[in-house]
Design an enzyme around this catalytic site. Structure first.
Site, PDB file in Angstrom:
ATOM      1  CB  SER A   1      -0.906   0.023   1.232  1.00  0.00           C
ATOM      2  OG  SER A   1      -1.565   1.271   1.323  1.00  0.00           O
ATOM      3  CG  HIS A   2       0.462   4.723  -2.648  1.00  0.00           C
ATOM      4  ND1 HIS A   2       0.215   3.651  -3.460  1.00  0.00           N
ATOM      5  CD2 HIS A   2       0.979   5.701  -3.441  1.00  0.00           C
ATOM      6  CE1 HIS A   2       0.554   3.968  -4.700  1.00  0.00           C
ATOM      7  NE2 HIS A   2       1.029   5.209  -4.715  1.00  0.00           N
ATOM      8  CB  SER A   3      -0.946   4.420   3.801  1.00  0.00           C
ATOM      9  OG  SER A   3      -0.996   4.284   5.206  1.00  0.00           O
TER      10      SER A   3
ATOM     11  N   GLY B   1       3.663   6.409  -0.514  1.00  0.00           N
ATOM     12  CA  GLY B   1       4.288   5.958  -1.752  1.00  0.00           C
ATOM     13  C   GLY B   1       4.617   4.487  -1.644  1.00  0.00           C
TER      14      GLY B   1
ATOM     15  CG  ASP C   1      -2.301   1.150  -2.419  1.00  0.00           C
ATOM     16  OD1 ASP C   1      -1.364   1.113  -3.232  1.00  0.00           O
ATOM     17  OD2 ASP C   1      -2.274   1.843  -1.383  1.00  0.00           O
TER      18      ASP C   1
END
Lengths: 151, 247
Positions: free
Chosen positions: A8-10, A43, A88
């Site tokens: 995931s980006h987070s 990112g 994601d």
């Protein structure tokens, strides 16, 4: 066994998805997360994803000998597992593809075309089955595309 | 023999890498501005961080063959750029660097350019008209290849024509609706904005040309006109307009 990586980006979203998936009672599955960029910001980082793939494949897995005491009974144990990736947004896909190219171990790694949370749950449950293959885990993850949340 | 060419070209390649890093740094704010309109406002900062790392890395790789240097630039960008730009700017160099094992020749530079474009398109799953760097690269690479292989122009002239084509590719992204990346979430609101990735790709090409100009012979004042301009009135008008801009 098939390993699962949640990307995931987070970093917190990745970890949170893992928490939810683990609660489904699939603690047998090697479920690794790779969230955030190099600095831990929003990112994705191909190096971190590559490491997660390696870990999910069970390479240099210290836990294996402890947790999988039956390892010697199964001829495939001790080998490197295949891995399914859940991602994601767009650049997570690109960095995951790049990471797959960067990983030099000899296994099959595929990205599931599935919603990251629901797909991760399905994948984790399926991956814990002794009969699981990359194909069956991908199929389980991609079933999540069809879920209707409101009747 | 191929060692000689690596020896000879290495300083030029390092000069080009530095020139690109300088340009990216000096355009950081502009790239961020473009990206804040249709993206997540980090393109300038991301690329600058990547190329600063490349610059720090240069000392360690300055004795390597050309392909190894280019590969290392790619690896460094992958590790430091973040977001989609890592694979798109770094991963592509990693792949395309394989074409430079015998140094940079007219032939290998075409192969490098084609490999780079193919990888960008494949990785980003993008095609011409999606409002991405593919809109810069496609006309540039096609023009370069044709200029070298069909027209047998000197590489410098071919590169100048390629940069000219790239420039028009960037302008072409303005009126398009974004189909890829974060900008595509904006849908119609992306129309009217110049694509940041297409823009930074042009800057990189411009710097390669600027460095090539100081080392190669050839015509760089290329005319931005189609070969068959006289066939239709419309394109003749375009050609005139472009000529006027140039003079």
């Amino acid at each position: 066994m098939v390993g699962v990586v949640v990307i995931s980006h987070s970093p917190r979203a990745a970890k949170g998805i893992r928490d939810i998936a683990v609660e489904m009672g699939s603690s047998d599955t090697r479920l690794v997360v790779a969230g955030g960029d190099v600095d831990g910001g929003i990112g994705t980082d191909p190096n971190a994803i590559a490491e997660a793939i390696t870990e999910a494949a069970g390479v240099n897995d210290d836990h294996r000998s402890d947790e999988n005491k039956t390892a010697n009974d199964n001829p495939t144990q001790g080998e490197i597992d295949d891995v399914v990736l859940l991602v994601d947004l767009g650049s997570a896909v690109m960095n995951a593809e790049l990471a797959i190219e960067m990983v030099t171990i000899d296994n099959t790694v595929h990205i599931a075309d599935a919603p990251v949370l629901e797909g991760a749950l399905n994948a984790t449950v399926e991956a814990s089955s002794s009969k699981a293959t990359v194909e069956s885990v991908i199929a389980a993850a991609e079933d999540a595309r069809e879920y209707s949340k409101i009747n | 023999m191929s060692e000689d060419i690596h020896e000879r070209q290495r300083p030029v390649v390092l000069e080009a890498i530095n020139a690109v890093a300088d340009r990216i740094e000096s355009e950081q704010d502009h790239l961020t501005e473009l990206d804040s309109a249709i993206g997540d406002a980090d393109h300038g900062a991301n690329l600058t961080r990547g190329f600063s790392s490349v610059r720090e890395e240069l000392e360690e790789i300055e004795d390597e063959p050309i392909d190894a240097i280019v590969k290392e630039v790619g690896t460094t960008l992958i590790s430091n750029v973040g977001g989609a730009s890592g694979p798109l700017y770094g991963g592509t160099l990693l792949t395309a660097s394989q074409e430079l094992t015998d140094g940079i020749t007219a032939e290998s530079s075409v192969a490098f350019a084609e490999a780079y474009l193919a990888k960008v398109k494949d990785r980003g799953d993008a095609t011409v008209g999606d409002k991405t760097m593919v809109d810069t690269l496609t006309p540039a690479v096609h023009t370069y290849k044709k200029s070298i292989e069909e027209d047998e122009l000197p590489p410098l002239t071919a590169l100048a024509k390629a940069v000219d084509a790239a420039e028009r590719g960037v302008e072409y992204t303005v009126p398009l609706k974004a189909m890829k990346g974060r900008a595509s979430f904006l849908g119609w609101r992306s129309v009217g904005h110049q694509d940041p990735g297409a823009t930074s790709t042009l800057y990189i090409l411009e710097e390669l040309l600027a460095v090539a100009e100081t080392h190669l012979e050839g015509e760089t004042a290329v005319e931005a006109v189609a070969e068959n301009v006289s066939e239709t009135d419309e394109s003749a008008d375009d050609a005139e307009a472009t000529d006027a801009e140039q003079t």
